[in-house]
Design a protein around this motif. Structure first.
Motif, short mmCIF file in Angstrom:
data_model
loop_
_atom_site.label_atom_id
_atom_site.label_comp_id
_atom_site.label_asym_id
_atom_site.label_seq_id
_atom_site.Cartn_x
_atom_site.Cartn_y
_atom_site.Cartn_z
N GLU A 119 -5.29 -11.76 1.86
CA GLU A 119 -6.57 -11.06 1.98
C GLU A 119 -6.44 -9.83 2.87
OE1 GLU A 119 -9.42 -13.95 3.23
OE2 GLU A 119 -9.21 -15.12 1.38
N LYS A 120 -5.63 -9.91 3.91
CA LYS A 120 -5.41 -8.76 4.80
C LYS A 120 -4.71 -7.63 4.05
CE LYS A 120 -3.67 -7.51 9.34
NZ LYS A 120 -3.05 -7.99 10.57
N ALA A 121 -3.70 -7.96 3.26
CA ALA A 121 -2.99 -6.95 2.46
C ALA A 121 -3.95 -6.33 1.45
CB ALA A 121 -1.80 -7.58 1.76
N GLN A 122 -4.78 -7.13 0.83
CA GLN A 122 -5.75 -6.63 -0.13
C GLN A 122 -6.73 -5.69 0.55
OE1 GLN A 122 -7.82 -9.73 -2.19
NE2 GLN A 122 -8.78 -8.34 -3.64
N GLY A 123 -7.17 -6.03 1.76
CA GLY A 123 -8.08 -5.18 2.51
C GLY A 123 -7.45 -3.85 2.88
N VAL A 124 -6.19 -3.86 3.28
CA VAL A 124 -5.49 -2.62 3.63
C VAL A 124 -5.38 -1.71 2.41
CG1 VAL A 124 -3.25 -1.67 4.32
CG2 VAL A 124 -4.21 -3.62 5.55
N LEU A 125 -5.05 -2.29 1.25
CA LEU A 125 -4.92 -1.50 0.03
C LEU A 125 -6.27 -0.93 -0.42
CD1 LEU A 125 -2.41 -3.71 -1.94
CD2 LEU A 125 -1.94 -1.58 -0.74
N GLU A 126 -7.32 -1.71 -0.30
CA GLU A 126 -8.64 -1.22 -0.69
C GLU A 126 -9.15 -0.17 0.29
OE1 GLU A 126 -10.98 -4.75 -1.13
OE2 GLU A 126 -10.06 -5.25 -3.07
N LYS A 127 -8.85 -0.34 1.58
CA LYS A 127 -9.26 0.64 2.58
C LYS A 127 -8.55 1.97 2.36
CE LYS A 127 -7.80 0.65 6.86
NZ LYS A 127 -7.50 0.23 8.23
N GLY A 128 -7.28 1.92 1.99
CA GLY A 128 -6.52 3.13 1.71
C GLY A 128 -6.70 3.65 0.30
N LYS A 129 -7.53 2.99 -0.50
CA LYS A 129 -7.79 3.36 -1.90
C LYS A 129 -6.49 3.50 -2.69
CE LYS A 129 -12.14 5.51 -0.80
NZ LYS A 129 -12.92 6.73 -0.72
N ILE A 130 -5.61 2.53 -2.50
CA ILE A 130 -4.33 2.49 -3.21
C ILE A 130 -4.48 1.50 -4.37
CG2 ILE A 130 -1.88 1.99 -3.03
CD1 ILE A 130 -2.17 2.57 0.00
N PRO A 131 -4.36 1.99 -5.61
CA PRO A 131 -4.52 1.08 -6.75
C PRO A 131 -3.34 0.11 -6.88
CG PRO A 131 -3.91 3.26 -7.52
CD PRO A 131 -4.09 3.37 -6.03
N TYR A 132 -3.66 -1.14 -7.16
CA TYR A 132 -2.65 -2.17 -7.39
C TYR A 132 -3.06 -2.98 -8.60
CZ TYR A 132 -5.95 -5.26 -5.03
OH TYR A 132 -7.07 -5.96 -4.68
N GLN A 133 -2.08 -3.65 -9.18
CA GLN A 133 -2.38 -4.45 -10.36
C GLN A 133 -2.85 -5.85 -9.99
OE1 GLN A 133 0.78 -5.10 -13.23
NE2 GLN A 133 -0.59 -4.22 -14.77
N ARG A 134 -2.06 -6.54 -9.14
CA ARG A 134 -2.49 -7.87 -8.67
C ARG A 134 -1.67 -8.28 -7.45
NH1 ARG A 134 0.14 -10.57 -13.74
NH2 ARG A 134 2.04 -11.38 -12.84
N ILE A 135 -2.20 -9.25 -6.73
CA ILE A 135 -1.54 -9.80 -5.54
C ILE A 135 -1.33 -11.28 -5.78
CG2 ILE A 135 -1.73 -10.21 -3.08
CD1 ILE A 135 -3.47 -7.78 -2.85
N GLU A 136 -0.09 -11.75 -5.53
CA GLU A 136 0.24 -13.16 -5.75
C GLU A 136 0.79 -13.77 -4.46
OE1 GLU A 136 3.32 -12.84 -8.62
OE2 GLU A 136 1.99 -12.24 -10.24
N LEU A 137 0.36 -14.95 -4.14
CA LEU A 137 0.91 -15.72 -3.03
C LEU A 137 1.83 -16.77 -3.62
CD1 LEU A 137 0.94 -16.45 -0.01
CD2 LEU A 137 -1.02 -17.92 -0.46
N THR A 138 3.14 -16.61 -3.41
CA THR A 138 4.11 -17.54 -3.99
C THR A 138 5.00 -18.10 -2.89
OG1 THR A 138 5.60 -15.71 -4.43
CG2 THR A 138 4.17 -16.37 -6.22
#
Length: 108
Positions: free
Chosen positions: A50-69
């Motif tokens: 969730e922290k990584a997702q927040g950083v990417l959204e705050k920086g407006k960096i498009p990503y395809q998906r985030i996986e926890l493996t």
């Protein structure tokens, strides 16, 4: 009519099938990704995702998906430019507690 014995035709067919099977993975290109792993006693869990997702959204960096493996988080991108921008942003925000590595993820 047949100039060659049947076993030679079978051998050619088997080798042709093996060659096609060997080449099939090339139909699925690899995708730019970031791999985040723990360093120095840090933990990899849902909060890190969730922290990584927040950083990417705050920086407006498009990503395809985030996986926890298991022991790492994998963030997939559409292009190398987005991958490098995200790498810089995540390294700055996560600090020395986590290792952010450029990677290529399989699309199979």
């Amino acid at each position: 009519m047949n100039d060659f014995p049947r076993w030679k035709y079978v051998l050619v067919a088997v080798l042709l099938l093996l060659g096609i099977l060997y080449g099939v993975p090339n139909l699925f290109p690899q995708q730019p990704a970031l791999q985040i792993t723990a360093n120095r006693g840090a933990t990899v869990d849902e909060a890190l995702k969730e922290k990584a997702q927040g950083v990417l959204e705050k920086g407006k960096i498009p990503y395809q998906r985030i996986e926890l493996t298991g022991e790492h988080v994998v963030v997939r991108f559409n292009g190398v430019d987005d991958q490098t921008k995200a790498s810089d942003a995540l390294r700055g925000d996560l600090g020395d507690s986590y290792i952010v590595a450029l990677n290529l993820a399989s699309t199979v």
